[in-house]
Scaffold this motif. Structure first.
Motif, PDB file in Angstrom:
ATOM      1  N   SER A  50       0.821  -1.214   0.000  1.00 34.17           N
ATOM      2  CA  SER A  50       0.000   0.000   0.000  1.00 34.17           C
ATOM      3  C   SER A  50       0.856   1.265   0.000  1.00 34.17           C
ATOM      4  O   SER A  50       0.413   2.321  -0.467  1.00 34.17           O
ATOM      5  CB  SER A  50      -0.944   0.004   1.214  1.00 34.17           C
ATOM      6  N   TRP A 178      -4.769   5.067   7.146  1.00 35.34           N
ATOM      7  CA  TRP A 178      -4.368   4.846   5.750  1.00 35.34           C
ATOM      8  C   TRP A 178      -4.782   3.447   5.303  1.00 35.34           C
ATOM      9  O   TRP A 178      -5.305   3.259   4.206  1.00 35.34           O
ATOM     10  CB  TRP A 178      -2.864   5.036   5.624  1.00 35.34           C
ATOM     11  N   LYS A 182      -7.088   2.097   2.214  1.00 31.07           N
ATOM     12  CA  LYS A 182      -6.432   1.401   1.105  1.00 31.07           C
ATOM     13  C   LYS A 182      -6.685  -0.105   1.074  1.00 31.07           C
ATOM     14  O   LYS A 182      -6.300  -0.757   0.091  1.00 31.07           O
ATOM     15  CB  LYS A 182      -4.917   1.646   1.167  1.00 31.07           C
ATOM     16  N   THR A 183      -7.280  -0.678   2.109  1.00 30.86           N
ATOM     17  CA  THR A 183      -7.465  -2.127   2.137  1.00 30.86           C
ATOM     18  C   THR A 183      -8.945  -2.464   2.257  1.00 30.86           C
ATOM     19  O   THR A 183      -9.802  -1.578   2.347  1.00 30.86           O
ATOM     20  CB  THR A 183      -6.689  -2.763   3.309  1.00 30.86           C
ATOM     21  N   GLN A 188      -8.911  -4.595   6.667  1.00 31.60           N
ATOM     22  CA  GLN A 188      -9.603  -3.348   6.988  1.00 31.60           C
ATOM     23  C   GLN A 188     -10.335  -3.462   8.321  1.00 31.60           C
ATOM     24  O   GLN A 188     -10.319  -2.522   9.134  1.00 31.60           O
ATOM     25  CB  GLN A 188     -10.585  -2.986   5.876  1.00 31.60           C
ATOM     26  N   GLN A 254     -14.379   5.402   5.062  1.00 28.06           N
ATOM     27  CA  GLN A 254     -13.085   4.880   4.647  1.00 28.06           C
ATOM     28  C   GLN A 254     -12.029   5.971   4.473  1.00 28.06           C
ATOM     29  O   GLN A 254     -10.877   5.786   4.880  1.00 28.06           O
ATOM     30  CB  GLN A 254     -13.242   4.081   3.352  1.00 28.06           C
ATOM     31  N   TYR A 319       0.114   9.549  -6.585  1.00 25.43           N
ATOM     32  CA  TYR A 319      -1.044   9.132  -5.784  1.00 25.43           C
ATOM     33  C   TYR A 319      -2.251   8.871  -6.680  1.00 25.43           C
ATOM     34  O   TYR A 319      -3.086   8.012  -6.366  1.00 25.43           O
ATOM     35  CB  TYR A 319      -1.364  10.186  -4.724  1.00 25.43           C
ATOM     36  N   ARG A 323      -4.027   5.028  -7.057  1.00 30.59           N
ATOM     37  CA  ARG A 323      -5.221   5.163  -6.232  1.00 30.59           C
ATOM     38  C   ARG A 323      -5.950   3.808  -6.155  1.00 30.59           C
ATOM     39  O   ARG A 323      -5.658   2.887  -6.915  1.00 30.59           O
ATOM     40  CB  ARG A 323      -6.149   6.221  -6.805  1.00 30.59           C
ATOM     41  N   LYS A 325      -7.873   0.421  -4.006  1.00 30.71           N
ATOM     42  CA  LYS A 325      -7.575  -0.577  -2.992  1.00 30.71           C
ATOM     43  C   LYS A 325      -6.378  -1.439  -3.380  1.00 30.71           C
ATOM     44  O   LYS A 325      -6.111  -1.679  -4.551  1.00 30.71           O
ATOM     45  CB  LYS A 325      -8.789  -1.482  -2.765  1.00 30.71           C
ATOM     46  N   VAL A 326      -5.665  -1.906  -2.352  1.00 32.63           N
ATOM     47  CA  VAL A 326      -4.604  -2.890  -2.518  1.00 32.63           C
ATOM     48  C   VAL A 326      -5.117  -4.201  -1.931  1.00 32.63           C
ATOM     49  O   VAL A 326      -5.572  -4.242  -0.795  1.00 32.63           O
ATOM     50  CB  VAL A 326      -3.313  -2.460  -1.801  1.00 32.63           C
TER      51      VAL A 326
END
Length: 333
Positions: A50, A178, A182-183, A188, A254, A319, A323, A325-326
């Motif tokens: 991420s 973060w 991102k997750t 998450q 989120q 960024y 961008r 989700k990972v």
């Protein structure tokens, strides 16, 4: 004071570079500190992925701020480096360990656990050292003439240890929010569960340092309490954004928790700057005392006016490109 005071302009540039570094590198240091507590190795892969596309670019702001400080305020280096040699060395050592771990962890097999600890340990060390430097700036430096007159470990006091722990908690909160942004899935959920505890730790340390600071620096007490001024807008804003973090976590937003955490950091940072303004080397030297020749400042400023837009441009582009989700099994290595 002249309207176009070069020292004032440079103070603003360096303050901007520092806050950009704190906000943008803070979350990936926070991700590193959360590494040992991750649910499993897949989660660690996602956590590192991420920040993998952006971590080295984030540290550009540290280089920019350091170079600008040397060119515009050379007295700062001649006094603060002898005062902070050990603390700065520890910070750089931590950043080196993190950087090496980024490159080697994904290729390692049997030794991967060692690189996990290198990434986490380097993050802990760098964050703590940065917090100690902030604490030493608040408590001031012993000088004689234009030289540092204190001891090699004057930077390490109970107060600076507390500010070091406070910045660690703040960075961990940045990293946690973060990861929320991102997750997804169980990673998450883990971050959602951890974030309220980190927020509580940040607020507790914030309260302790706020009470402690007037005892360390009587001038801070004078500035905050002699006459009630608009400086109080900064802690009010910090508490407002802390409430937004809590609210965002409760409603399982989120992006809002991360953005509100960055805003809380910014409000606290500007409150600290105003508490110490105009002293760049407290308690004796102002930005004008420490400034280089106007010709030198102007020459450097012309170059900086080209560099800063370029850095902002490629940072925003990075960024934007990375961008979204990972996910487990996806990455950039």
């Amino acid at each position: 004071m002249e309207i176009f005071d070069l020292s004032m302009i440079w103070a603003g540039i360096i303050a901007f570079a520092v806050i950009m570094y704190v906000l943008m590198d803070g979350f990936d240091l926070g991700v590193g500190m959360l590494f040992p507590f991750a649910p499993d190795e897949d989660a660690r892969d996602v956590m590192m992925n991420s920040v993998a596309p952006v971590w080295d670019g984030n540290e550009t702001w540290l280089v920019l701020g350091g170079a600008g400080l040397l060119g515009a305020f050379p007295l700062v280096y001649s006094i603060l480096l002898p005062a902070l040699y050990i603390g700065v060395f520890l910070m750089l050592a931590g950043l080196i360990f993190r950087g090496v771990a980024f490159e080697f962890r994904f290729k390692a097999k049997s030794s991967r656990y060692l690189w996990n600890w290198a990434f986490a340990g380097g993050s802990f060390l760098a964050a703590f050292a940065q917090g100690v430097v902030v604490g030493s700036y608040i408590q001031g430096y012993e000088t004689e003439g234009l030289a540092y007159a204190g001891g090699a470990f004057d930077w390490l006091t109970p107060f600076t240890v507390m500010t070091g722990l406070g910045l660690m908690a703040g960075y961990a909160l940045l990293g946690c929010t973060w990861l929320i942004m991102k997750t997804e899935g169980y990673i998450q959920d883990w971050a959602y569960g951890l974030a309220p505890w980190l927020l509580g730790a940040v607020l507790a340390v914030f309260a302790i340092i706020s009470i402690w600071t007037p005892w360390v620096d009587p001038a801070a007490y004078e500035r905050w309490f002699a006459v009630i001024r608009w400086i109080w807008v900064f802690p009010v804003l910090a508490l407002f954004f802390a409430f937004q973090i809590w609210r965002g976590l409760r409603k399982r937003r989120q992006a809002i928790p991360f953005l509100a955490t960055m805003a809380m950091f910014a409000a606290t940072y500007f409150g600290l700057l105003w508490t110490r303004w105009p002293y760049v080397i407290p308690p004796n030297f102002t930005v004008w005392d420490a400034a280089s020749a106007p010709e030198s400042q102007l020459f450097l400023l012309i170059g900086m006016l080209f560099v800063i837009p370029i850095i902002l441009g490629y940072t925003a582009w990075t960024y934007w490109v990375f961008r979204g989700k990972v996910r487990v099994g996806e990455g950039y290595h």
